[in-house]
Motif scaffolding. Sequence first.
Motif, PDB file in Angstrom:
ATOM      1  N   THR A   1      -4.280  35.088 -27.501  1.00  0.00           N
ATOM      2  CA  THR A   1      -3.556  35.567 -26.552  1.00  0.00           C
ATOM      3  C   THR A   1      -4.621  36.539 -25.726  1.00  0.00           C
ATOM      4  OG1 THR A   1      -1.427  35.665 -27.554  1.00  0.00           O
ATOM      5  CG2 THR A   1      -1.564  37.017 -25.856  1.00  0.00           C
ATOM      6  N   TYR A   2      -4.714  36.563 -24.493  1.00  0.00           N
ATOM      7  CA  TYR A   2      -5.415  37.333 -23.677  1.00  0.00           C
ATOM      8  C   TYR A   2      -4.420  38.189 -22.479  1.00  0.00           C
ATOM      9  CZ  TYR A   2      -9.460  34.769 -25.142  1.00  0.00           C
ATOM     10  OH  TYR A   2     -10.379  34.095 -25.968  1.00  0.00           O
ATOM     11  N   ALA A   3      -4.791  39.362 -22.518  1.00  0.00           N
ATOM     12  CA  ALA A   3      -3.994  40.222 -21.352  1.00  0.00           C
ATOM     13  C   ALA A   3      -4.947  40.373 -20.062  1.00  0.00           C
ATOM     14  CB  ALA A   3      -3.692  41.443 -22.148  1.00  0.00           C
TER      15      ALA A   3
ATOM     16  N   THR B   1      -1.166  37.067 -18.465  1.00  0.00           N
ATOM     17  CA  THR B   1      -1.263  36.708 -19.809  1.00  0.00           C
ATOM     18  C   THR B   1      -1.603  35.195 -20.133  1.00  0.00           C
ATOM     19  OG1 THR B   1       0.621  38.531 -20.529  1.00  0.00           O
ATOM     20  CG2 THR B   1      -0.188  36.781 -22.052  1.00  0.00           C
TER      21      THR B   1
ATOM     22  N   TRP C   1     -10.529  39.642 -18.839  1.00  0.00           N
ATOM     23  CA  TRP C   1      -9.333  39.525 -19.657  1.00  0.00           C
ATOM     24  C   TRP C   1      -9.778  40.205 -20.941  1.00  0.00           C
ATOM     25  CZ3 TRP C   1      -4.992  37.084 -18.354  1.00  0.00           C
ATOM     26  CH2 TRP C   1      -4.995  36.196 -17.234  1.00  0.00           C
ATOM     27  N   THR C   2      -8.837  40.621 -21.962  1.00  0.00           N
ATOM     28  CA  THR C   2      -8.931  41.253 -23.056  1.00  0.00           C
ATOM     29  C   THR C   2      -8.184  40.553 -24.327  1.00  0.00           C
ATOM     30  OG1 THR C   2      -9.506  43.539 -22.205  1.00  0.00           O
ATOM     31  CG2 THR C   2      -8.791  43.473 -24.657  1.00  0.00           C
ATOM     32  N   GLU C   3      -8.814  40.228 -25.219  1.00  0.00           N
ATOM     33  CA  GLU C   3      -8.069  39.515 -26.528  1.00  0.00           C
ATOM     34  C   GLU C   3      -7.071  40.174 -26.925  1.00  0.00           C
ATOM     35  OE1 GLU C   3      -9.138  37.437 -30.477  1.00  0.00           O
ATOM     36  OE2 GLU C   3     -10.402  37.063 -29.054  1.00  0.00           O
ATOM     37  N   SER C   4      -5.911  40.109 -26.933  1.00  0.00           N
ATOM     38  CA  SER C   4      -5.070  41.000 -27.582  1.00  0.00           C
ATOM     39  C   SER C   4      -4.008  40.366 -28.785  1.00  0.00           C
ATOM     40  CB  SER C   4      -3.612  41.404 -26.450  1.00  0.00           C
ATOM     41  OG  SER C   4      -3.058  40.095 -26.009  1.00  0.00           O
TER      42      SER C   4
ATOM     43  N   THR D   1      -6.844  42.472 -17.811  1.00  0.00           N
ATOM     44  CA  THR D   1      -7.256  43.803 -17.533  1.00  0.00           C
ATOM     45  C   THR D   1      -7.960  44.211 -16.589  1.00  0.00           C
ATOM     46  OG1 THR D   1      -9.163  43.292 -18.891  1.00  0.00           O
ATOM     47  CG2 THR D   1      -7.415  44.290 -20.148  1.00  0.00           C
TER      48      THR D   1
END
Length: 96
Positions: free
Chosen positions: A89-91, A50, A74-77, A93
């Motif tokens: 916040t990025y998770a 994260t 990464w995916t913006e969450s 992926t």
Amino acid sequence: MTRQTDLTLPDGVMRFSDLEQALLMLGRESDLYVIGGGEIYTAALPHADTLELTEIDNDIEGDTFFPEVDLEQWTESGRIVRDGFAFVTYARTNWK
């Protein structure tokens, strides 16, 4: 985490000299937060799942920067927008 060997810390606070030592001691069950500087950001990024980043809508002079992030991993969450900046916040992926 610090290279200072003579640092006095409060009871219950552990000092680590490098990221690998901290990861071995604390394991993956603990939440670890890295708050700088540039060298530790670079060392920690491959281990992160994260990212909590502040994106600033301005060019600011400085000598320490967060490393380039491959957004394909990464995916913006989450995003909280403020005047001139955003908390994002990025998770992770896609682990490379």
